[in-house]
Design an enzyme around this catalytic site. Sequence first.
Site, short mmCIF file in Angstrom:
data_model
loop_
_atom_site.label_atom_id
_atom_site.label_comp_id
_atom_site.label_asym_id
_atom_site.label_seq_id
_atom_site.Cartn_x
_atom_site.Cartn_y
_atom_site.Cartn_z
N TYR A 223 3.84 0.25 -3.58
CA TYR A 223 3.68 0.99 -4.82
C TYR A 223 2.87 0.28 -5.92
CZ TYR A 223 7.05 4.04 -2.66
OH TYR A 223 7.68 4.89 -1.78
N ARG A 262 5.77 12.32 9.89
CA ARG A 262 4.87 11.17 9.92
C ARG A 262 5.60 10.04 10.63
NH1 ARG A 262 4.80 9.15 4.98
NH2 ARG A 262 5.63 7.19 5.76
N ASP A 264 5.83 6.06 11.79
CA ASP A 264 5.37 4.72 11.43
C ASP A 264 5.44 3.79 12.65
OD1 ASP A 264 5.11 5.69 8.88
OD2 ASP A 264 6.96 4.80 8.14
N GLY A 282 5.02 12.59 1.93
CA GLY A 282 4.49 12.87 0.61
C GLY A 282 3.25 13.75 0.68
#
Length: 315
Positions: A223, A262, A264, A282
């Site tokens: 972030y 999604r 990972d 997102g």
Amino acid sequence: MQEFKNRIDKKSKIAVLCGGMSSEKEVSMRSGKGCYEALKRLGFDNAELVVVDENISETLKKGNYDYAYNALHGKYGEDGCIQGILEILKIPYTGCGVMASAVCMHKEYTKRILSTTDIPLIKSVYVQKGEDVVEKTKGLKYPLITKPVCEGSSFGMTKVNTPDELQAAYEEAAKYNPDVLIEEYLVGVGCTVGVLENEGKPFATEILELRPKNEWYDYEAKYTKGMTEFILPAELSEEMTQKVKDFAVKAYKTAGCSGVSRVDFLVVDDIPYVLEINTSPGMTETSDLPAQSDVMGINYDNLVLLILNSAGLNK
């Protein structure tokens, strides 16, 4: 630019669910706003932005909606809770159903289901409240990494180099969830790949490679602008690229996902380990999935349309 058939009547009243009651509320608000604006551009004039709170059942009943577009992230939004409410209210919704949402939110249960296949998984143990963490981890090789089983954004994660550090790391993770997943810490190429569906057939997006400036992809790396370099498409061999995409779709199917997810990965010594499955990725202007889709010719509006088309197909 790829375009897709639309199976939803454009006169339908669509509730774009966003906000919610998790730590990811603000991100969800941005995702929801983006999806709502895309639906308007696509001609769904009766789409409405609905901010989710504890009164969401009453809001949905009063709204008399035909469909729900799920743009929620985190607790209550992607763990089966909102999905259960929508099932009871008989409102068709986008994305994964109750079971897949609940399973994929829990890292240990995800691994248990994926372990029934040939999908590579990092060696780990599951420590429940009251168990001896040192005893449970005796079969693992250091360094280790401790993770809360139901938390995102790398909250509560700690790298553990020696047994002396283990108890404190476990207690940090347990602040978020009473049960903790402890994995062997491996060094490799971190990457993520979206899985979408077109007319019921799942397919993988391009792969996004993540190169954090920190030792691993922690909260700061995720972030803080400039703390991670993003490579799209990922700089993997042609063979590894196909392998990652194939395992992503296989993980998606095995976990019972639908509409969108999604997956990972951590690629170590030519082995693509699946880390987790995110069932409500997102959808902000800087999110991974829109970028992964765009590079393969699916612009933001068509991505939103693809996901909308999944409404009601997640039984």
